[in-house]
Design a protein around this motif. Structure first.
Motif, PDB file in Angstrom:
ATOM      1  N   HIS A 163       0.809  -1.212   0.000  1.00 41.50           N
ATOM      2  CA  HIS A 163       0.000   0.000   0.000  1.00 41.50           C
ATOM      3  C   HIS A 163       0.848   1.270   0.000  1.00 41.50           C
ATOM      4  O   HIS A 163       0.394   2.335  -0.424  1.00 41.50           O
ATOM      5  N   ALA A 164       2.093   1.156   0.471  1.00 37.08           N
ATOM      6  CA  ALA A 164       2.987   2.313   0.497  1.00 37.08           C
ATOM      7  C   ALA A 164       3.832   2.420  -0.769  1.00 37.08           C
ATOM      8  O   ALA A 164       4.669   3.312  -0.876  1.00 37.08           O
ATOM      9  N   GLY A 165       3.632   1.489  -1.710  1.00 37.04           N
ATOM     10  CA  GLY A 165       4.394   1.516  -2.948  1.00 37.04           C
ATOM     11  C   GLY A 165       5.728   0.807  -2.879  1.00 37.04           C
ATOM     12  O   GLY A 165       6.512   0.864  -3.834  1.00 37.04           O
ATOM     13  N   ARG A 166       6.014   0.141  -1.771  1.00 31.09           N
ATOM     14  CA  ARG A 166       7.284  -0.577  -1.631  1.00 31.09           C
ATOM     15  C   ARG A 166       7.250  -1.868  -2.448  1.00 31.09           C
ATOM     16  O   ARG A 166       6.306  -2.649  -2.335  1.00 31.09           O
ATOM     17  N   ALA A 167       8.287  -2.074  -3.248  1.00 35.16           N
ATOM     18  CA  ALA A 167       8.345  -3.246  -4.118  1.00 35.16           C
ATOM     19  C   ALA A 167       9.015  -4.416  -3.405  1.00 35.16           C
ATOM     20  O   ALA A 167       9.923  -4.231  -2.590  1.00 35.16           O
ATOM     21  N   SER A 168       8.541  -5.625  -3.692  1.00 36.43           N
ATOM     22  CA  SER A 168       9.152  -6.833  -3.136  1.00 36.43           C
ATOM     23  C   SER A 168       8.990  -7.963  -4.145  1.00 36.43           C
ATOM     24  O   SER A 168       8.106  -7.931  -5.007  1.00 36.43           O
ATOM     25  N   ALA A 201      -4.798  -8.030  -6.182  1.00 36.09           N
ATOM     26  CA  ALA A 201      -4.369  -8.299  -7.553  1.00 36.09           C
ATOM     27  C   ALA A 201      -3.943  -7.039  -8.283  1.00 36.09           C
ATOM     28  O   ALA A 201      -3.060  -7.088  -9.151  1.00 36.09           O
ATOM     29  N   ASP A 202      -4.540  -5.891  -7.929  1.00 34.03           N
ATOM     30  CA  ASP A 202      -4.172  -4.652  -8.618  1.00 34.03           C
ATOM     31  C   ASP A 202      -2.788  -4.157  -8.222  1.00 34.03           C
ATOM     32  O   ASP A 202      -2.258  -3.237  -8.855  1.00 34.03           O
ATOM     33  N   ARG A 203      -2.188  -4.754  -7.181  1.00 31.27           N
ATOM     34  CA  ARG A 203      -0.837  -4.366  -6.771  1.00 31.27           C
ATOM     35  C   ARG A 203       0.223  -5.346  -7.266  1.00 31.27           C
ATOM     36  O   ARG A 203       1.409  -5.177  -6.998  1.00 31.27           O
ATOM     37  N   VAL A 204      -0.205  -6.385  -7.976  1.00 30.87           N
ATOM     38  CA  VAL A 204       0.741  -7.356  -8.524  1.00 30.87           C
ATOM     39  C   VAL A 204       1.398  -6.758  -9.763  1.00 30.87           C
ATOM     40  O   VAL A 204       0.724  -6.294 -10.679  1.00 30.87           O
ATOM     41  N   VAL A 205       2.726  -6.771  -9.788  1.00 32.46           N
ATOM     42  CA  VAL A 205       3.473  -6.266 -10.935  1.00 32.46           C
ATOM     43  C   VAL A 205       3.692  -7.369 -11.955  1.00 32.46           C
ATOM     44  O   VAL A 205       3.527  -7.174 -13.158  1.00 32.46           O
ATOM     45  N   ASN A 206       4.047  -8.558 -11.467  1.00 32.94           N
ATOM     46  CA  ASN A 206       4.350  -9.659 -12.371  1.00 32.94           C
ATOM     47  C   ASN A 206       4.317 -10.972 -11.589  1.00 32.94           C
ATOM     48  O   ASN A 206       4.558 -10.985 -10.382  1.00 32.94           O
ATOM     49  N   VAL A 207       4.018 -12.053 -12.274  1.00 33.11           N
ATOM     50  CA  VAL A 207       4.083 -13.382 -11.665  1.00 33.11           C
ATOM     51  C   VAL A 207       4.699 -14.332 -12.685  1.00 33.11           C
ATOM     52  O   VAL A 207       4.250 -14.409 -13.829  1.00 33.11           O
TER      53      VAL A 207
END
Length: 322
Positions: A163-168, A201-207
């Motif tokens: 939610h804070a935009g941090r990528a993992s 799901a809207d925060r998923v960048v790639n799988v």
């Protein structure tokens, strides 16, 4: 003994549920011999199904993309039209069952010839969908990739932003997609933490698939896990409202993923709803389009009255037209 046609349909159905099957597994599931399975695979190939195979005792069969669309039979334009319609149904909820539309689209897309799949991919890249009220935008390709990850039965590498935009980036064992009516959630086991998690799901960048098969032991109820996760979110403000409706009607108006419901006699329900601020909650309550009474806190009641007065003034304040 079932007919050959029924057995072929059963075989196609089995092949579409897992990435790969050995000949022995298919024979045991269908209660036939290995030789019958091999004959049925040959018949399906003649009908246009692209069934790939690996040699050896540990080899298996898998359903690949076809060289032509198998029966029904659909021509290229019809197959593309069906795929587009299913995609729109999954994204818009027009059929009331997003999961069914998404599952059907995934099965169809798996056997589309490359020339049609490429056209559908081009449309995915150029079309923009207006999200539902208060709902996030999800690229169709991401939703399909998540659904495919759940069906593969293998570990995946998930790129995600919180939610804070941090990528993992983390390894997960995919399980299910859950739709709450407002958002899609991806349910998977976080391998590093050894915990079942829910991801928006809207925060998923790639799988990305890893190719490592996994067996999910004692998976949770995915809908219940999502509901509990949403309910556990701590908001800076909570409001209590009384709806003049019995519990079943109140649950349809405000889903359990939004508020906590308590019966107030046989014909009324008290609901506690969290929000970021009083104005946000007032906007939500006005959008319900139903009579209600704010029990607490006062700031939510005042925000609701203020918005109601503004709406009345914007529409003439009840004065007769000049």
């Amino acid at each position: 003994m079932i007919s050959t046609s029924a057995r072929l349909l059963r075989l196609v159905s089995l092949l579409s549920t897992r990435p790969t099957w050995t000949c022995r597994e298919l024979a045991e599931r269908m209660a036939v011999t290995d030789r019958t399975v091999r004959r049925d695979v040959a018949r399906l190939r003649e009908l246009g199904y692209c069934i790939e195979s690996d040699p050896g005792p540990w080899g298996g069969y898998r359903l690949g993309g076809g060289t032509r669309v198998p029966p029904l039979i659909l021509d290229d334009e019809e197959a593309l039209a069906v795929a587009v319609a299913l995609r729109e149904a999954a994204l818009s909820g027009v059929l009331g069952s997003d999961q069914a539309a998404l599952s059907a689209l995934l099965k169809l897309r798996q056997v589309l010839p490359p020339r049609i799949a490429d056209r559908l991919g081009e449309m995915d890249a150029t079309f923009v969908h207006t999200p539902r009220p208060e709902g996030p935008q999800i690229p169709p390709g991401v939703l399909l990739e998540l659904a495919a990850a759940c069906r593969r039965g293998e570990r995946a590498r998930l790129s995600y932003r919180d939610h804070a935009g941090r990528a993992s980036v983390r390894d997960v064992d995919p399980y299910r997609l859950v739709h709450t009516g407002l958002r899609w959630y991806f349910v998977a086991r976080d391998v590093a933490r050894d915990q079942w998690r829910t991801f928006r799901a809207d925060r998923v960048v790639n799988v990305q698939p890893t190719g490592r098969p996994v067996e999910l032991l004692d998976p949770p109820d995915p809908a219940l896990l999502v509901s509990r996760g949403i309910a556990s979110v701590v908001y800076p403000l909570y409001g209590r409202v009384r709806l003049p409706h019995p519990m079943d009607r109140a649950l349809r108006l405000i889903p359990p993923t939004i508020g906590a419901h308590h019966p107030d006699g046989p014909d009324a329900t008290i609901v506690e709803i969290g929000a970021n601020d009083a104005d946000e909650l007032a906007r939500y309550l006005l959008g319900l389009g139903t009579p209600l009474r704010v029990l607490s806190p006062d700031e939510v009641r005042e925000a609701l009255l203020r918005r109601t007065r503004e709406l009345s003034e914007d529409n003439g304040g009840g004065r007769s037209p000049q």
